[in-house]
Design a protein around this motif. Structure first.
Motif, short mmCIF file in Angstrom:
data_model
loop_
_atom_site.label_atom_id
_atom_site.label_comp_id
_atom_site.label_asym_id
_atom_site.label_seq_id
_atom_site.Cartn_x
_atom_site.Cartn_y
_atom_site.Cartn_z
N LEU A 26 31.90 44.38 34.48
CA LEU A 26 32.19 45.47 34.26
C LEU A 26 31.87 45.87 32.74
O LEU A 26 31.69 47.30 32.73
CB LEU A 26 34.15 45.69 34.46
N THR A 38 37.73 44.57 28.38
CA THR A 38 36.51 45.01 28.82
C THR A 38 35.77 46.11 27.96
O THR A 38 34.41 46.20 27.62
CB THR A 38 36.70 45.66 30.11
N VAL A 94 41.61 37.72 37.21
CA VAL A 94 41.62 38.35 38.40
C VAL A 94 41.93 39.81 38.37
O VAL A 94 41.25 40.39 38.96
CB VAL A 94 42.49 37.68 39.52
N ASN A 145 41.98 41.75 36.10
CA ASN A 145 41.08 42.47 35.43
C ASN A 145 39.68 42.56 35.68
O ASN A 145 38.61 42.90 35.17
CB ASN A 145 41.04 42.00 33.69
N LYS A 146 39.43 41.74 36.79
CA LYS A 146 38.03 41.62 37.57
C LYS A 146 36.96 40.97 36.43
O LYS A 146 35.96 41.27 36.73
CB LYS A 146 37.59 43.04 38.03
#
Length: 215
Positions: free
Chosen positions: A7, A46, A164, A166-167
């Motif tokens: 991301l 991110t 998970v 926050n991908k």
């Protein structure tokens, strides 16, 4: 995992393209971490990593308390949107370095990663609290992803759950947690057991004994 664009990388490329297209000119302030978080619906970690990568390449600079700005002396026409100035950096967490499984695992990962990425290796000693601390350190350091041999077989740490949500890209080794949508790689124990028994029979053994810590 290699085919998935992180991301932060997507946000980084988006900002870089806007600078290349002249939407943000030298001296202009670009969106802050909070603004990027709200705009892209991502975590603060991110957005921070995306800005840090632009800073590393000299495309932008930061002024404490004021924001992040496009560098004044940047030659925009010489910047490639796909230019990368460093290899991907991954964090590897294993329970320990001593047993043969971990040693072979580390060796295999090191061989596979040669010339492609850099690896930071840490051991949790099978302690969940140690594992959580290492994960936090890796995130703060700015790794691009993680490979984790979890400290516990049946329970996952809160830090894994946060990744998970926050991908954040990571892979679990030889573990999968029920109800947690995390990528995991493990051996086929049933098939391996069948191969082992057949091999023993081929050697002429008539009886076999199984030893297991839970039996």
């Amino acid at each position: 995992m290699g085919n998935i664009t992180a991301l932060y990388e997507q946000v980084y490329r988006s900002l870089k393209n806007e600078i290349l297209d002249g939407i943000y000119k030298p001296g202009d302030r670009i969106p802050s971490e909070k603004e990027l978080t709200d705009s892209f619906k991502i975590s603060r970690i991110t957005s921070k990593k995306a800005l840090e990568k632009l800073v590393e390449e000299g495309i932008v600079y930061r002024q404490q308390g004021k924001g992040t700005f496009v560098s004044q002396y940047i030659e925009v026409n010489k910047i490639s949107p796909t230019t990368s100035y460093r290899k991907p950096l991954f964090g590897l967490i294993v329970t320990n370095f001593d047993d043969s499984y971990s040693s072979k695992l580390i060796s295999s990962i090191e061989i596979a990663s040669e010339e492609q990425c850099l690896i930071i290796l840490k051991q949790s000693f099978g302690l969940p609290e140690k594992e959580e601390k290492i994960i936090k350190e890796f995130l703060e350091f700015g790794v691009d992803g993680m490979i984790i041999y979890p400290a516990q077989a049946e329970h996952f740490s809160s830090e894994i759950l946060k990744m998970v949500v926050n991908k954040f890209p990571f892979v679990l080794i030889d573990r999968s947690f029920k109800g947690v949508a995390a990528t995991a790689i493990s051996t086929d124990n049933v098939h391996a057991a069948k191969l082992g028994i057949n091999y023993l029979f081929e050697l002429g053994m008539k009886k076999s004994v199984f030893c297991h810590p839970k039996l």
